[in-house]
Design a protein around this motif. Structure first.
Motif, PDB file in Angstrom:
ATOM      1  N   ARG A 491      12.057 -37.735  23.150  1.00 37.48           N
ATOM      2  CA  ARG A 491      10.893 -36.983  22.700  1.00 37.48           C
ATOM      3  C   ARG A 491      10.903 -35.642  23.405  1.00 37.48           C
ATOM      4  O   ARG A 491      11.108 -35.585  24.611  1.00 37.48           O
ATOM      5  CB  ARG A 491       9.582 -37.700  23.031  1.00 37.48           C
ATOM      6  N   VAL A 492      10.733 -34.576  22.645  1.00 33.81           N
ATOM      7  CA  VAL A 492      10.774 -33.253  23.248  1.00 33.81           C
ATOM      8  C   VAL A 492       9.379 -32.643  23.287  1.00 33.81           C
ATOM      9  O   VAL A 492       8.503 -32.989  22.500  1.00 33.81           O
ATOM     10  CB  VAL A 492      11.741 -32.322  22.480  1.00 33.81           C
ATOM     11  N   GLY A 493       9.179 -31.755  24.213  1.00 37.55           N
ATOM     12  CA  GLY A 493       7.893 -31.086  24.382  1.00 37.55           C
ATOM     13  C   GLY A 493       8.018 -30.034  25.471  1.00 37.55           C
ATOM     14  O   GLY A 493       9.112 -29.753  25.970  1.00 37.55           O
ATOM     15  N   LEU A 494       6.895 -29.467  25.839  1.00 40.18           N
ATOM     16  CA  LEU A 494       6.852 -28.513  26.948  1.00 40.18           C
ATOM     17  C   LEU A 494       6.043 -29.134  28.078  1.00 40.18           C
ATOM     18  O   LEU A 494       5.087 -29.867  27.824  1.00 40.18           O
ATOM     19  CB  LEU A 494       6.235 -27.189  26.502  1.00 40.18           C
ATOM     20  N   PRO A 495       6.413 -28.892  29.314  1.00 43.82           N
ATOM     21  CA  PRO A 495       5.754 -29.564  30.434  1.00 43.82           C
ATOM     22  C   PRO A 495       4.278 -29.193  30.543  1.00 43.82           C
ATOM     23  O   PRO A 495       3.883 -28.061  30.274  1.00 43.82           O
ATOM     24  CB  PRO A 495       6.548 -29.068  31.657  1.00 43.82           C
ATOM     25  N   ALA A 573     -14.414 -22.087  13.378  1.00 46.91           N
ATOM     26  CA  ALA A 573     -13.510 -22.660  14.381  1.00 46.91           C
ATOM     27  C   ALA A 573     -14.176 -23.863  15.035  1.00 46.91           C
ATOM     28  O   ALA A 573     -15.393 -23.872  15.265  1.00 46.91           O
ATOM     29  CB  ALA A 573     -13.164 -21.605  15.434  1.00 46.91           C
ATOM     30  N   PHE A 574     -13.369 -24.864  15.333  1.00 45.76           N
ATOM     31  CA  PHE A 574     -13.857 -26.102  15.935  1.00 45.76           C
ATOM     32  C   PHE A 574     -12.961 -26.484  17.108  1.00 45.76           C
ATOM     33  O   PHE A 574     -11.740 -26.272  17.077  1.00 45.76           O
ATOM     34  CB  PHE A 574     -13.828 -27.254  14.914  1.00 45.76           C
ATOM     35  N   GLN A 575     -13.577 -27.056  18.124  1.00 48.04           N
ATOM     36  CA  GLN A 575     -12.810 -27.647  19.215  1.00 48.04           C
ATOM     37  C   GLN A 575     -12.734 -29.150  18.968  1.00 48.04           C
ATOM     38  O   GLN A 575     -13.759 -29.798  18.730  1.00 48.04           O
ATOM     39  CB  GLN A 575     -13.475 -27.380  20.567  1.00 48.04           C
ATOM     40  N   VAL A 576     -11.513 -29.682  19.018  1.00 47.82           N
ATOM     41  CA  VAL A 576     -11.285 -31.105  18.782  1.00 47.82           C
ATOM     42  C   VAL A 576     -10.621 -31.692  20.019  1.00 47.82           C
ATOM     43  O   VAL A 576      -9.592 -31.196  20.477  1.00 47.82           O
ATOM     44  CB  VAL A 576     -10.403 -31.333  17.540  1.00 47.82           C
ATOM     45  N   ILE A 577     -11.220 -32.752  20.556  1.00 49.63           N
ATOM     46  CA  ILE A 577     -10.664 -33.419  21.732  1.00 49.63           C
ATOM     47  C   ILE A 577      -9.928 -34.676  21.281  1.00 49.63           C
ATOM     48  O   ILE A 577     -10.540 -35.593  20.722  1.00 49.63           O
ATOM     49  CB  ILE A 577     -11.769 -33.802  22.740  1.00 49.63           C
ATOM     50  N   PRO A 578      -8.601 -34.717  21.491  1.00 53.19           N
ATOM     51  CA  PRO A 578      -7.857 -35.925  21.115  1.00 53.19           C
ATOM     52  C   PRO A 578      -8.073 -37.038  22.134  1.00 53.19           C
ATOM     53  O   PRO A 578      -8.595 -36.815  23.230  1.00 53.19           O
ATOM     54  CB  PRO A 578      -6.406 -35.450  21.104  1.00 53.19           C
ATOM     55  N   ASN A 583       0.894 -34.129  25.476  1.00 49.31           N
ATOM     56  CA  ASN A 583       2.253 -34.572  25.190  1.00 49.31           C
ATOM     57  C   ASN A 583       2.323 -36.017  24.708  1.00 49.31           C
ATOM     58  O   ASN A 583       3.407 -36.578  24.593  1.00 49.31           O
ATOM     59  CB  ASN A 583       3.135 -34.412  26.431  1.00 49.31           C
ATOM     60  N   ALA A 584       1.178 -36.626  24.428  1.00 48.22           N
ATOM     61  CA  ALA A 584       1.162 -38.016  23.965  1.00 48.22           C
ATOM     62  C   ALA A 584       1.612 -38.095  22.510  1.00 48.22           C
ATOM     63  O   ALA A 584       1.400 -37.167  21.720  1.00 48.22           O
ATOM     64  CB  ALA A 584      -0.235 -38.611  24.112  1.00 48.22           C
ATOM     65  N   ALA A 585       2.227 -39.225  22.162  1.00 47.17           N
ATOM     66  CA  ALA A 585       2.671 -39.430  20.778  1.00 47.17           C
ATOM     67  C   ALA A 585       1.493 -39.432  19.815  1.00 47.17           C
ATOM     68  O   ALA A 585       1.592 -38.938  18.682  1.00 47.17           O
ATOM     69  CB  ALA A 585       3.445 -40.746  20.680  1.00 47.17           C
ATOM     70  N   ALA A 612      -1.601 -27.764  22.726  1.00 48.09           N
ATOM     71  CA  ALA A 612      -0.869 -28.964  22.316  1.00 48.09           C
ATOM     72  C   ALA A 612      -0.166 -28.735  20.986  1.00 48.09           C
ATOM     73  O   ALA A 612       1.003 -29.108  20.815  1.00 48.09           O
ATOM     74  CB  ALA A 612      -1.823 -30.154  22.223  1.00 48.09           C
ATOM     75  N   ALA A 613      -0.863 -28.132  20.025  1.00 50.84           N
ATOM     76  CA  ALA A 613      -0.261 -27.868  18.719  1.00 50.84           C
ATOM     77  C   ALA A 613       0.864 -26.845  18.827  1.00 50.84           C
ATOM     78  O   ALA A 613       1.900 -26.969  18.156  1.00 50.84           O
ATOM     79  CB  ALA A 613      -1.325 -27.383  17.739  1.00 50.84           C
ATOM     80  N   ILE A 614       0.671 -25.842  19.662  1.00 47.06           N
ATOM     81  CA  ILE A 614       1.711 -24.825  19.860  1.00 47.06           C
ATOM     82  C   ILE A 614       2.965 -25.472  20.435  1.00 47.06           C
ATOM     83  O   ILE A 614       4.094 -25.210  19.989  1.00 47.06           O
ATOM     84  CB  ILE A 614       1.202 -23.705  20.781  1.00 47.06           C
ATOM     85  N   ASN A 615       2.791 -26.337  21.436  1.00 52.02           N
ATOM     86  CA  ASN A 615       3.942 -27.027  22.033  1.00 52.02           C
ATOM     87  C   ASN A 615       4.670 -27.877  20.994  1.00 52.02           C
ATOM     88  O   ASN A 615       5.900 -27.941  20.969  1.00 52.02           O
ATOM     89  CB  ASN A 615       3.479 -27.902  23.196  1.00 52.02           C
ATOM     90  N   ILE A 616       3.898 -28.553  20.155  1.00 52.29           N
ATOM     91  CA  ILE A 616       4.496 -29.396  19.112  1.00 52.29           C
ATOM     92  C   ILE A 616       5.311 -28.540  18.146  1.00 52.29           C
ATOM     93  O   ILE A 616       6.441 -28.893  17.783  1.00 52.29           O
ATOM     94  CB  ILE A 616       3.397 -30.177  18.368  1.00 52.29           C
TER      95      ILE A 616
END
Length: 828
Positions: A491-495, A573-578, A583-585, A612-616
């Motif tokens: 799995r790839v991502g940014l730290p 615009a909305f803020q969404v908290i996952p 970096n979670a699947a 998170a979306a940018i890293n993805i």
């Protein structure tokens, strides 16, 4: 090329101080360029044309306040108790004074935010009470109206009965008509009162709907807190005017300095990676230890402190020129912080190795009794020619990173290629210059006593047994494939902050946020909704609520809050908290699901951004270009090696071995950095693999693999061309080149391995990947698998179609023709 390098080597040997002085002048120019042009490095990455990039561009145009970078300052009480009033006041004072910091657009006081939340909840409660009271009053008024209407109905019935009697008796009805008119007037008044009551009830219902909508929105945002439930932790949001790629390090440092300037008793402060992640050190303790180990390897191989110091000195000069020169352009191009460090890694490793190859050849010729100046020229024309060719393969592989279409990756490859080019130039100019100044002193005292005593190592070489070759191939290939198995789950991502060192501010901030506010608070998503044009305020509010409902219904969403609407009402615009971290699947899946949602109400399109979306997006794009880049590199390797070795099967063997070592390296990286096998011993926190690491490893390891292939297989080909049987030629070539390849491999491993102990997780993973890649490629593929396969192929290893052999130029990498023209004459 060999003849040119021979002349260059003899010139440098005779004009040593001129050449050395020229390189010192180049170093001074690079240092001057650094002092003038260095403008700082970026600590984040971006790829143009991504889905999140389009959202950010839309925000920059319509909601610029939300398009800039942002970060979090985390306060936490040391005793775990709730903040005292004095501590709250001290934090509030720091927040108030932070508005004047450079590039800061706003700082949110967490306690004020929570107070506003409580006030909103209180207003909702008061509103419900007022509406309930109003309904009670309306009900009472309706009851009175109903009673009055009943009385009017009774009066009307009596009036109608009286009119009937008067008419039957023939009496006049004038008085009754007057009474009817009064009754009608009263009934009309009651109807008016009923209309007023109905209007009031309708207004009350509208207010009730608004109150319900507000309560519903507030309920969606219930999971977004700025102060933890127990009151022991607080988050201060800092918004910047500049986008994250354009935000200067000085601005982030100013935020850190400000919030650390006045320590608060009983309170610790830490910072999210968006603020705290600075430019990693280019050289640290680990790198120094790695170079020291390389010095030990050189000393053991060369047997002389002077000779062992020479490759390190020349490599350091090359690294300094490359790093300072690259940093000098940081004000012209957007340069990631890891870019010059990659140049340092490569410059050190190949700089030491390339100088070693020339010095080793020169020392052998001196031991055979050659005259020093002539020997330097010959070593530069033979081993130096191989160095130029090997360096070219590395440079081509690194420059090929530009075909990925990823700007920061292409720049990394370009800087790395320039660093390798400088290492090659220094190896074939500065190394001969210093060798010329040293003369015979490049040999130790014991070695000087053996001058003229020629030992023919080739006579001891014997072909390996066929059963041993078969076993070596099977065991080596099986071992590499087994090591590669974990790569299937890469799995790839940014730290993020969780992968930073445990004693860092970023790690503390990440863990405090996760423990006190939930894992998703470390990676909120920014969702935009394109609203239809021409909506009034009520319609905009209704659309916001509908979007919030849709978002809150998605799995792994814990909270949703509308945060802004553009002036024209066409973008919300909305803020969404996952539910989990960036970096979670599950967060990865959530971003994809949100982007795949159909338009809400048929015309409201959603966009997703946030770190998170940018890293993805970055990780996905880099993974997509990996097959293309691998195909380009493999194609280049085949063409280069067909040209060098004038063979079809040798390039196929070399390329197949490279692919095996590459995937084994991927497996080892995944096992350590993602699965955590042995991570505790190195103090490494697990997470996804650095998104651009797989691509970087392809380019660098390919170039280095071709280096070792070149220095081993050219010796085999030389022995075969000179008449040795194919299998004996394999043994002779291997025996002639093994010592220098072993030393070069150990040097590479020690230099790259030193970066495993760097502070930055990115640098750690790159250092480990390169060190392990060199380990398996040099010692398993090139020194075990490749010779065994060459033995099994026998003469067919050197087969090439005659038509192809005729059209290929003779590159003579080892400089055999040069040796025939220039014999190293014995010293007088």
């Amino acid at each position: 090329m060999a003849e040119l390098l021979y002349r260059l080597g003899t010139f440098a040997a005779r004009r040593g101080w001129v050449v050395i002085g020229s390189w010192i002048a180049v170093l001074a120019i690079a240092a001057g360029g650094f002092l003038i042009g260095f403008k700082g490095l970026a600590t984040s990455f971006d790829i143009p044309g991504t889905a999140s990039g389009e959202v950010i561009a839309e925000l920059e145009e319509q909601l610029p306040d939300f398009a800039g970078a942002s970060g979090t300052v985390v306060f936490e009480t040391e005793d775990g108790e709730a903040f005292t009033e004095a501590q709250k006041d001290a934090i509030g004072a720091l927040v108030d004074d932070a508005d004047g910091l450079p590039d800061v657009s706003g700082v949110v006081d967490p306690f004020d935010t929570e107070a506003e939340r409580a006030e909103q909840a209180a207003k909702l409660a008061d509103g419900r009470t007022q509406i309930a009271d109003g309904e009670a009053q309306l009900d009472a008024g309706q009851a009175q109206l109903d009673a009055g209407l009943a009385q009017l109905d009774d009066a009307q019935a009596q009036l109608d009965a009286g009119r009937e009697q008067a008419t039957a008796a023939g009496f006049p009805t004038d008085e009754l008509d007057a009474q009817q008119a009064a009754l009608d007037a009263q009934r009309e008044a009651v109807a008016g009162q009923q209309a007023e009551l109905d209007d009031a009830r309708a207004e009350l219902e509208t207010q009730q709907q608004r109150l319900d909508d507000g309560a519903e929105l507030l309920g969606f945002a219930d999971g977004i807190r700025m102060v933890s439930e127990d009151g022991s932790a607080a988050l201060v949001n800092v918004a910047f005017t500049e986008p994250r790629l354009e935000l200067e390090q000085a601005s982030k440092d100013a935020v850190i300095d400000h919030f650390e300037s006045e320590p608060i008793d009983g309170v610790t402060v830490s910072f999210s990676t968006d603020i705290a992640q600075g430019v990693p050190k280019i050289i640290g303790v680990g790198e120094v230890v790695g170079v020291a180990f390389a010095a030990v390897v050189l000393l053991v191989m060369l047997g002389s402190i002077i000779a062992a110091a020479l490759p390190i000195v020349t490599a350091l000069v090359g690294v300094a020129i490359g790093a300072l020169g690259a940093l000098a352009f940081s004000g012209v191009v957007q340069m990631a912080s890891v870019t010059p460090i990659l140049g340092v890694m490569l410059g050190l490793a190949v700089g030491i190795d390339y100088s070693l190859f020339i010095i080793n050849r020169h020392r052998k010729q001196l031991l055979e009794g050659a005259e020093p100046i002539e020997s330097i020229g010959l070593a530069n024309g033979t081993a130096g020619n191989a160095v130029v060719f090997a360096g070219t393969t590395v440079i081509v592989a690194l420059l090929a990173l530009n075909v990925t279409g990823v700007p920061f990756l292409g720049l990394m490859g370009t800087v790395g290629a320039i660093s390798v080019l400088i290492a090659v130039l220094i190896a074939v100019t500065m190394t001969p210059a210093i060798l010329g100044l040293l003369g015979i002193r490049v040999l130790g005292k014991r070695a000087r006593a053996r001058i003229g005593q020629v030992h023919h190592e080739d006579a001891k070489a014997k072909p390996m047994r066929t059963w041993r070759a078969i076993g070596t191939v099977l065991v080596s290939a099986a071992a590499l494939l087994a090591i590669a198995v974990p790569a299937l789950d890469m799995r790839v991502g940014l730290p993020d902050g969780s992968s930073e060192p445990a004693d860092s501010a970023s790690y503390r901030a990440f863990m405090t946020t996760e423990e006190s506010f939930g894992a998703g608070a470390n990676g909120p998503l920014l969702v935009t909704a394109s609203l239809p044009s021409g909506l009034d305020d009520d319609a905009v509010d209704a659309a916001q609520l509908e979007v919030a409902r849709t978002l809150s219904e998605q799995p792994d969403v814990t909270a949703v809050a509308p945060i802004a609407v553009s002036e024209d009402g066409e973008l919300a615009a909305f803020q969404v908290i996952p539910a989990e971290g960036p970096n979670a699947a599950s967060t990865d899946a959530l971003v994809r699901e949100l982007r795949e949602l159909p338009a809400i109400d048929g015309d409201i399109e959603l966009g997703v951004a946030g770190q998170a979306a940018i890293n993805i997006d970055i990780s996905e794009n880099l993974l997509d270009v990996l097959p293309l880049y691998l195909a380009v590199v493999v194609g280049i390797s085949l063409l280069i090696m067909i040209l060098v070795f004038r063979s079809i099967l040798v390039p196929l063997i070399a390329t197949g071995g490279f692919v095996l070592s590459l995937f084994a390296t991927y497996g080892a990286v995944v096992a350590l950095f993602q699965f955590g096998w042995g991570a505790d011993a190195l103090g490494i926190h697990t997470g996804p693999i650095l998104s651009f690491l797989p691509v970087i490893l392809v380019g660098i390891l390919f170039g280095l693999a071709m280096d070792y292939q070149l220095f081993l297989a050219t010796g085999m080909r030389e022995a075969y061309v000179h008449g040795a049987p194919a299998r004996l030629a394999v043994a002779r070539g291997f025996r002639a080149g093994r010592s220098v390849v072993i030393a070069a491999g150990l040097i590479m491993i020690s230099v790259f391995g030193g970066f495993v102990f760097a502070e930055s997780t990115m640098i750690r993973s790159i250092g480990f990947g390169l060190a392990f890649g060199v380990l398996v490629d040099a010692f398993v593929v090139r020194m075990l698998l490749m010779p065994a396969l060459m033995h099994l192929l026998g003469r067919s290893a050197w087969w090439i179609p005659k038509w192809l052999d005729r059209i290929l130029p003779d590159v003579d990498v080892e400089g055999a023709a040069l040796e025939r023209r220039h014999h190293a004459t014995p010293a007088a």
